[in-house]
Design an enzyme around this catalytic site. Sequence first.
Site, PDB file in Angstrom:
ATOM      1  N   ARG A 166       0.833  -1.200   0.000  1.00 36.14           N
ATOM      2  CA  ARG A 166       0.000   0.000   0.000  1.00 36.14           C
ATOM      3  C   ARG A 166       0.867   1.250   0.000  1.00 36.14           C
ATOM      4  NH1 ARG A 166      -5.115  -1.819   3.879  1.00 36.14           N
ATOM      5  NH2 ARG A 166      -5.453  -3.784   2.761  1.00 36.14           N
TER       6      ARG A 166
ATOM      7  N   ARG B 140       1.627   1.570  10.317  1.00 39.30           N
ATOM      8  CA  ARG B 140       1.276   1.946   8.938  1.00 39.30           C
ATOM      9  C   ARG B 140       2.508   1.826   8.058  1.00 39.30           C
ATOM     10  NH1 ARG B 140      -3.222   4.388   7.386  1.00 39.30           N
ATOM     11  NH2 ARG B 140      -3.697   5.019   9.508  1.00 39.30           N
TER      12      ARG B 140
ATOM     13  N   GLU C 122      -7.311  -0.169  14.389  1.00 38.14           N
ATOM     14  CA  GLU C 122      -7.974  -1.062  13.440  1.00 38.14           C
ATOM     15  C   GLU C 122      -7.058  -2.200  12.995  1.00 38.14           C
ATOM     16  OE1 GLU C 122      -9.657   0.901  10.021  1.00 38.14           O
ATOM     17  OE2 GLU C 122      -9.558  -0.958   8.876  1.00 38.14           O
TER      18      GLU C 122
END
Length: 485
Positions: free
Chosen positions: A308, A323, A407
């Site tokens: 990503r 992340r 999350e």
Amino acid sequence: MPDGDGTVTGGPLRSPMIDLKALREDPERFRRGARDKGIEVDFDRLLELDRRLRVLETRRQELRAEQNRLSKEMGPQIGRLSGQLKKAEGEARAQIEAQIAELKAGPQRLKEQIDALSAEIAEIEPAFRALLLQVPMPPDPDVPVGASSDDNVEIRRWSPEGYDLGRSFEENRGFVARTHLELVRDLGLADFARGVKLGGTRHYVLTGLGARLHNAVLRYALDFMVERHGFTPMTVPVLVREEMMIGTGFFPGGRDQAYHIEETRRGAGEDLYLTGTGEVSLMGLHAGEILDASDLPLRYCTLSTCFRREAGAGGRDTAGLYRIHQFDKVEQVVICEADEQTSRRWHQRMIGFVEEFLQSLGLAYRLLQCCTGDLGAKNADMVDIECWMPGRGEEGPDGRPVGAFGETHSASRLYDFQCRRLNMRYREGGEQGTGATTFCHSLNNTVCASPRILIPLLEMHQQADGSVAVPEVLRPYMGGIERIG
RNA sequence: GGAGAGGUGGCAGAGCGGUUGAAUGCGCCGGUCUCGAAAACCGGUAUGGCCUUUUGGUCAUCGGGGGUUCGAAUCCCCCCCUCUCCGCCA
């Protein structure tokens, strides 16, 4: 190859996208859906283009029907005359040529009209397709309307026995929580500097037991789905064609998020994209196929590396394992018959699998009903699962993080949104069957994404002495190791 | 990376540029025959769109896209895929 959106024309897929008939009949439903999701689509233009296209198309069909009729009539005549022409000489030859020219004149005029219509259609069709591709799946009526993740609604929470989420980590465990960054550093589980040296920002290297723990939790997750819940494991490409990205609904909206391999610049026929989730290939497996109704539901899982770009994430979560550009994930996908209740039941079950999984790891979590603004284009409904991360969140009075949910999972229910785009249908008898075909429904949910899951894993299982206890279920995958550090 | 051969309906397999959406065989469905079954025979058997109240009509699709032509499964170009041989290589 053009890189523009709205160009899924080739391959086994001729994507029908959103149900055009449904859109014509009840455009308001789609307008409202897009509005609630905060996605802008020019419906007025879309509907107008649709109307114009149909008028043009109908006219063109009539002309073509006429052309076909004429063609059948005079084809043989022209053929016969052409044959005679070869043998004919002088006067006779000129006569035959004139006859042929006369025969051709009618169709010639038709052709000109058809060409004109075709040109007009070709001019507006790409815009129409691009617009249609942007129409999001309307959220289900029971999904709360909201603008962003701030409006998501907690459904329930769970924590291991003896751990009260209403109290601080210190109150629960008797010592101050270290963050995963500190744990990883002190226990030698990751090397961020070298990760960045290798791959740039948001890259990392898991080292030694860190790498082992990462693999352990993923292997456990895969076995969990296969052995306990009957899912079929698959290994799939993480480098895929554009049509798969569009078909699964990640494009056009998520172009910025995907790494783009520009193979055409090196002379290849098409570009490729690195997938951000195993969902893309698992869903693409049966693209363009007519499945046998008796084979449904299909239950697949895969362990795949995910990429990503994290475009737009700005400077958020730059430190640590939260992340990152590359991670590994076990993903579950269900393809079932087109029935709302069936689809809803699977959603609940797939969420249940994850709860069972997290509970077996002793991780605290909560379920969030995502609001319309947080659904993304492809979902009718989505439930996020967040794990409690004691080392995350704002700083408390002592300058230490107070802990926060982060999350780790996302369970999507899409009805036939993807299956339409992927042209995936079913009926009795499959390809050989005879009855009408129906687009399947699809669902997906994370099982375990690592290293992100290592954050709660390390932080929740840390001990007062700075070591980390390995959850029992992972020990067989760690060579029996019970404790790190 | 180099050389060659191919991609046609669920499968197999035809198809001089003109009633070819596509022969033929198999499979599948229905029927006749039979006490029943098999065989035989007869009929049917793709997907999607548009128009139509029903019935029906019509267009598109022979790997994908574009081109030539009054007309393309058939000719030309580009791409994708499969197979064979050589080279390279986990």
